[in-house]
Design an enzyme around this catalytic site. Structure first.
Site, PDB file in Angstrom:
ATOM      1  N   CYS A  95     -29.398  20.703  11.510  1.00 17.80           N
ATOM      2  CA  CYS A  95     -28.436  19.795  10.868  1.00 17.80           C
ATOM      3  C   CYS A  95     -28.957  19.470   9.467  1.00 17.80           C
ATOM      4  O   CYS A  95     -29.791  20.209   8.945  1.00 17.80           O
ATOM      5  CB  CYS A  95     -28.187  18.539  11.710  1.00 17.80           C
ATOM      6  SG  CYS A  95     -29.629  17.480  11.935  1.00 17.80           S
TER       7      CYS A  95
ATOM      8  N   ASN B  54     -32.255  16.444  10.252  1.00 17.90           N
ATOM      9  CA  ASN B  54     -33.134  16.649  11.424  1.00 17.90           C
ATOM     10  C   ASN B  54     -33.613  15.320  12.017  1.00 17.90           C
ATOM     11  O   ASN B  54     -34.720  15.224  12.548  1.00 17.90           O
ATOM     12  CB  ASN B  54     -34.330  17.567  11.101  1.00 17.90           C
ATOM     13  CG  ASN B  54     -35.097  18.072  12.315  1.00 17.90           C
ATOM     14  OD1 ASN B  54     -36.301  18.295  12.260  1.00 17.90           O
ATOM     15  ND2 ASN B  54     -34.431  18.254  13.436  1.00 17.90           N
TER      16      ASN B  54
ATOM     17  N   CYS C 154     -30.764  12.998  13.353  1.00 18.02           N
ATOM     18  CA  CYS C 154     -29.678  12.507  14.215  1.00 18.02           C
ATOM     19  C   CYS C 154     -29.169  13.575  15.184  1.00 18.02           C
ATOM     20  O   CYS C 154     -29.388  13.487  16.393  1.00 18.02           O
ATOM     21  CB  CYS C 154     -28.510  11.992  13.383  1.00 18.02           C
ATOM     22  SG  CYS C 154     -28.925  10.577  12.351  1.00 18.02           S
ATOM     23  N   ARG C 155     -28.487  14.609  14.649  1.00 22.20           N
ATOM     24  CA  ARG C 155     -27.805  15.571  15.539  1.00 22.20           C
ATOM     25  C   ARG C 155     -28.722  16.638  16.129  1.00 22.20           C
ATOM     26  O   ARG C 155     -28.719  16.853  17.339  1.00 22.20           O
ATOM     27  CB  ARG C 155     -26.652  16.231  14.769  1.00 22.20           C
ATOM     28  CG  ARG C 155     -25.543  15.271  14.407  1.00 22.20           C
ATOM     29  CD  ARG C 155     -24.600  15.854  13.376  1.00 22.20           C
ATOM     30  NE  ARG C 155     -25.243  16.001  12.080  1.00 22.20           N
ATOM     31  CZ  ARG C 155     -24.692  16.541  11.003  1.00 22.20           C
ATOM     32  NH1 ARG C 155     -23.458  17.014  11.085  1.00 22.20           N
ATOM     33  NH2 ARG C 155     -25.342  16.619   9.865  1.00 22.20           N
ATOM     34  N   SER C 156     -29.480  17.319  15.265  1.00 22.50           N
ATOM     35  CA  SER C 156     -30.265  18.444  15.807  1.00 22.50           C
ATOM     36  C   SER C 156     -31.397  18.020  16.760  1.00 22.50           C
ATOM     37  O   SER C 156     -31.696  18.767  17.702  1.00 22.50           O
ATOM     38  CB  SER C 156     -30.767  19.385  14.705  1.00 22.50           C
ATOM     39  OG  SER C 156     -31.589  18.719  13.777  1.00 22.50           O
TER      40      SER C 156
ATOM     41  N   ASP D 172     -21.393  14.008  11.151  1.00 18.89           N
ATOM     42  CA  ASP D 172     -22.661  13.360  10.851  1.00 18.89           C
ATOM     43  C   ASP D 172     -22.553  11.876  11.203  1.00 18.89           C
ATOM     44  O   ASP D 172     -21.761  11.153  10.595  1.00 18.89           O
ATOM     45  CB  ASP D 172     -22.928  13.536   9.351  1.00 18.89           C
ATOM     46  CG  ASP D 172     -24.286  12.999   8.948  1.00 18.89           C
ATOM     47  OD1 ASP D 172     -24.886  12.246   9.743  1.00 18.89           O
ATOM     48  OD2 ASP D 172     -24.734  13.332   7.849  1.00 18.89           O
TER      49      ASP D 172
HETATM   50  P1  4NP Z   1     -28.431  14.499  10.672  1.00 18.56           P
HETATM   51  O1  4NP Z   1     -27.942  13.152   9.975  1.00 18.56           O
HETATM   52  O2  4NP Z   1     -28.134  15.617   9.700  1.00 18.56           O
HETATM   53  O3  4NP Z   1     -27.593  14.583  11.911  1.00 18.56           O
HETATM   54  O4  4NP Z   1     -29.905  14.329  10.948  1.00 18.56           O
HETATM   55  C1  4NP Z   1     -28.368  12.759   8.709  1.00 18.56           C
HETATM   56  C2  4NP Z   1     -29.494  12.000   8.574  1.00 18.56           C
HETATM   57  C3  4NP Z   1     -29.914  11.563   7.336  1.00 18.56           C
HETATM   58  C4  4NP Z   1     -29.182  11.916   6.211  1.00 18.56           C
HETATM   59  C5  4NP Z   1     -28.056  12.694   6.352  1.00 18.56           C
HETATM   60  C6  4NP Z   1     -27.653  13.122   7.599  1.00 18.56           C
HETATM   61  N1  4NP Z   1     -29.583  11.456   4.935  1.00 18.56           N
HETATM   62  O5  4NP Z   1     -28.830  11.663   3.975  1.00 18.56           O
HETATM   63  O6  4NP Z   1     -30.651  10.862   4.800  1.00 18.56           O
END
Ligand code: 4NP
Length: 153
Positions: free
Chosen positions: A9, A12, A14-16, A123
């Site tokens: 994702c 790294n 939240c989702r992955s 997201d």
């Molecule tokens: P992820 O979510 O891609 O599912 O881990 C996010 C976590 C942090 C950010 C973006 C997406 N960020 O911009 O910090």
């Protein structure tokens, strides 16, 4: 030899990390290695987001020991399957692929559940906890399909 699956994702956190924990829980550890990475570098070395840890824990999975890392070119060689969470991750990962063989490893996760529809796992970072619940459920259903396929091979 183990088959290796990478979940990707943006952050790294939240989702992955959820996808890593969920798919790992559906496959025998001696035959499969499941890992995760982010296309971005902001959260390298960090624990998953507490909302992901909480929803996983509610479902009986412990993902608190995971550490964020950034996706790299080397991952195309180390992994057999690379599942990305959304269209933007898809573009970012494909841009790093050197050849058709590497490109062919990259798949949008929810296409396992809804073939050809190119649906994103949204997201949940800037949203509320219930976003994490629905993200968990989508990933869980897609991982059921993936695990079933991998175990049949
Ligand atoms: P992820 O979510 O891609 O599912 O881990 C996010 C976590 C942090 C950010 C973006 C997406 N960020 O911009 O910090």
């Amino acid at each position: 030899m183990s088959q290796k699956i990478l979940m990707v994702c943006l952050g790294n956190i939240c989702r992955s990390p959820l996808a890593e924990g969920i798919l790992q829980s559906k496959l025998p550890k001696d035959k499969f290695i499941v890992d995760s990475a982010g296309t971005g570098e902001w959260h390298v070395g960090k624990q998953p987001d507490s909302r992901s840890i909480d929803i996983a824990s509610k479902k009986g999975l412990n993902i608190a020991g995971q550490k964020g890392r950034q996706f790299s070119q080397q991952d195309f060689e180390n992994f057999d399957y690379i599942y990305v969470m959304d269209g933007s991750n898809y573009k970012d990962v494909m841009r790093l692929a050197k050849n058709e063989q590497q490109k062919s490893k990259v798949k949008l996760l929810l296409n396992e559940l809804f073939p050809g529809e190119n649906v994103d796992v949204p997201d949940p970072y800037f949203g509320l906890q219930n976003g994490f619940e629905s993200v968990y459920d989508m990933i869980d259903q897609a991982c059921d399909v993936i695990a079933e396929k991998l175990l049949k091979k």
